[in-house]
Design a protein around this motif. Sequence first.
Motif, short mmCIF file in Angstrom:
data_model
loop_
_atom_site.label_atom_id
_atom_site.label_comp_id
_atom_site.label_asym_id
_atom_site.label_seq_id
_atom_site.Cartn_x
_atom_site.Cartn_y
_atom_site.Cartn_z
N ALA A 64 0.81 -1.22 0.00
CA ALA A 64 0.00 0.00 0.00
C ALA A 64 0.85 1.27 0.00
O ALA A 64 0.58 2.19 -0.79
CB ALA A 64 -0.96 -0.03 1.19
N PRO A 65 1.88 1.40 0.86
CA PRO A 65 2.68 2.64 0.79
C PRO A 65 3.43 2.81 -0.53
O PRO A 65 3.77 3.95 -0.90
CB PRO A 65 3.66 2.49 1.97
N LEU A 66 3.69 1.72 -1.26
CA LEU A 66 4.40 1.85 -2.53
C LEU A 66 3.55 2.55 -3.58
O LEU A 66 4.07 2.97 -4.62
CB LEU A 66 4.83 0.47 -3.04
N GLY A 67 2.24 2.66 -3.33
CA GLY A 67 1.39 3.42 -4.25
C GLY A 67 1.80 4.88 -4.31
O GLY A 67 1.60 5.55 -5.34
N PHE A 68 2.38 5.41 -3.23
CA PHE A 68 2.86 6.79 -3.25
C PHE A 68 4.13 6.94 -4.09
O PHE A 68 4.47 8.05 -4.50
CB PHE A 68 3.14 7.29 -1.82
N TYR A 69 4.84 5.82 -4.29
CA TYR A 69 6.09 5.89 -5.05
C TYR A 69 5.85 5.81 -6.55
O TYR A 69 6.74 6.17 -7.33
CB TYR A 69 7.02 4.75 -4.60
N SER B 214 -4.82 5.99 2.60
CA SER B 214 -3.76 6.21 1.60
C SER B 214 -4.35 6.42 0.21
O SER B 214 -3.84 7.24 -0.56
CB SER B 214 -2.80 5.03 1.60
N THR B 215 -5.41 5.69 -0.12
CA THR B 215 -6.05 5.89 -1.42
C THR B 215 -6.67 7.27 -1.53
O THR B 215 -6.56 7.95 -2.57
CB THR B 215 -7.12 4.81 -1.65
N ALA B 216 -7.31 7.72 -0.46
CA ALA B 216 -7.89 9.08 -0.46
C ALA B 216 -6.79 10.14 -0.60
O ALA B 216 -6.95 11.12 -1.35
CB ALA B 216 -8.71 9.30 0.82
N ASP C 288 1.84 10.13 -13.40
CA ASP C 288 1.39 10.02 -14.79
C ASP C 288 1.18 8.58 -15.22
O ASP C 288 0.76 8.33 -16.36
CB ASP C 288 2.43 10.68 -15.72
N SER C 289 1.48 7.60 -14.34
CA SER C 289 1.32 6.20 -14.74
C SER C 289 -0.15 5.78 -14.78
O SER C 289 -0.51 4.85 -15.48
CB SER C 289 2.08 5.30 -13.76
N GLY C 290 -0.99 6.44 -13.98
CA GLY C 290 -2.41 6.10 -13.96
C GLY C 290 -2.75 4.86 -13.17
O GLY C 290 -3.87 4.35 -13.27
N GLU C 291 -1.81 4.33 -12.36
CA GLU C 291 -2.02 3.10 -11.61
C GLU C 291 -2.00 3.31 -10.10
O GLU C 291 -2.04 2.34 -9.35
CB GLU C 291 -0.95 2.07 -11.98
N LYS C 292 -1.91 4.55 -9.65
CA LYS C 292 -1.79 4.78 -8.21
C LYS C 292 -3.06 4.38 -7.47
O LYS C 292 -3.02 3.65 -6.47
CB LYS C 292 -1.46 6.26 -7.95
N VAL C 293 -4.19 4.83 -7.94
CA VAL C 293 -5.46 4.50 -7.29
C VAL C 293 -5.80 3.02 -7.49
O VAL C 293 -6.33 2.35 -6.59
CB VAL C 293 -6.59 5.41 -7.81
N PHE D 227 6.72 11.83 1.43
CA PHE D 227 6.50 11.96 2.87
C PHE D 227 5.48 10.95 3.37
O PHE D 227 5.72 10.22 4.35
CB PHE D 227 6.04 13.39 3.18
N PHE D 228 4.34 10.83 2.69
CA PHE D 228 3.30 9.88 3.13
C PHE D 228 3.74 8.44 2.91
O PHE D 228 3.27 7.54 3.62
CB PHE D 228 2.00 10.17 2.40
N MET D 229 4.62 8.20 1.93
CA MET D 229 5.11 6.84 1.74
C MET D 229 5.86 6.37 2.98
O MET D 229 5.62 5.26 3.50
CB MET D 229 6.02 6.78 0.51
N TRP D 230 6.76 7.21 3.50
CA TRP D 230 7.52 6.81 4.69
C TRP D 230 6.62 6.77 5.92
O TRP D 230 6.81 5.90 6.80
CB TRP D 230 8.68 7.76 4.92
N VAL D 231 5.64 7.65 6.00
CA VAL D 231 4.72 7.63 7.15
C VAL D 231 3.92 6.33 7.17
O VAL D 231 3.79 5.66 8.21
CB VAL D 231 3.78 8.85 7.11
N PHE D 232 3.41 5.91 6.02
CA PHE D 232 2.60 4.69 5.98
C PHE D 232 3.46 3.44 6.11
O PHE D 232 2.99 2.43 6.65
CB PHE D 232 1.78 4.66 4.68
N PHE D 233 4.70 3.47 5.64
CA PHE D 233 5.60 2.35 5.90
C PHE D 233 5.81 2.18 7.41
O PHE D 233 5.80 1.05 7.94
CB PHE D 233 6.95 2.58 5.22
#
Length: 442
Positions: free
Chosen positions: A237-242, A295-297, A246-251, A421-427
């Motif tokens: 889940a935190p890797l979604g922030f990485y 994280s999705t929101a 422009d990839s269109g796959e985050k959500v 920032f949120f990636m490390w927070v959620f990790f």
Amino acid sequence: VSPGCRGAQGRLAYKLLHDLFANYSSALRPVEDTDRALNVTLQVTLSQIIDMDERNQVLTSYLWVRQTWLDAHLTWDKDGYGGIDSIRIPSSYVWRPDIILYNNADEHFGGSMETNVVLRSDGRIVWDSPAITKSSCKVDVSYFPFDGQQCRLTFGSWTYNGNQIDLRNQLDTGDLRDFVENVEWEVLGMPATRNVITYGCCSEPYPDVTYTLLLRRRASFYIFNLLLPCIMVSFLAPLGFYLPADSGEKVSLGVTVLLALTVFQLLVAESMPPSESVPLIGKYYIATMTMITASTALTIFIMNVHHCGPGARPVPPWARWLILRHMARLCCVYEVGESCKSPQRAPGGRAAVQDAGGPGESPGEGQVGTEAGGCPWDHCVCHHDALLRNVGYIAGCFRRHRANQRRTGEWKKVAKVMDRFFMWVFFLMVFLMSVLVLGNAA
């Protein structure tokens, strides 16, 4: 022993059986004084745990039940019958105590198997009978799959009170020497206690013997099939922030992880009783699903920031100071060519203005100078005003384009810093939740 002696023994055993049961009735309690209680000794051997149904809270076990009592009407002189000290006869021939399992949960209410009893010359009867019992067990799944259960097996007489049958346990614990190891449950012990209870229906006391089966779940199966997959999916889940915006796959990644955890949650809910006690692994699933939803929101919000167009407002000064300066340095987010050791350039500073304005002004000035140096004034005066207006228009468009690019780039950098920032927070949150779950289990 000669064949003649064996034949004599057989005739004597037949005569003994005929003499014993000539005037015997199995319907009455076998005591000489009806005012005295008959002592019955109970001993239970646990052979196998067949099933533990947590959802219906039913324990199915295979037991060997031994009951011992003294029948005053079935005694004989062994010297008068060729030294026969004991005989084995069907249990239906003699009086038997109606010892049953009080917390029986079997719909057919099956009792013990009709096996033979051992009758001795002093009137002592030993009745060993195997039984497959289904007993109700209060299941506590608060720490599933690292839980332990205490299942009680309460045996007592159904119609005889304590003044008629004095029920006692032979040992202080159940016999576990012949126990067949269970793949899911580990037996820690089986202590036995004798209780004397007065029920509301009757004024007489009713003794019972309660065996408490102490069980501990073997959690390896659930760790490898439910807990570890959940932990690995949670770290996705935190890797979604990485992912690049422009990839269109985050959500899509966040929604996929949420659906995977929902499937695991349903698997746990199907085997657990519908009670208010939420199992430990269920709490972990709920916390992880809440984190993934958040994280999705946040990903949707950050993508909105990333795709701010040329018509967006400039980045506020507080956001430029907090996010683009301090948080960017903390998360090591820099432009191309910069590094953690490079000096931080102030966004929107003097250099940026010179970069934006220089290319727009230098072509116009160079062209005017060339025009002025290469053409006499009296021949070019007619073109001078129109050329200045065209060059000014082109320079203004270029400045506006560079300003829009700079504003869009600043919003993209804000989104990138927030992503990191949120990636490390959620990790950190996933790691802490996993440690808390294992700590509570220990």
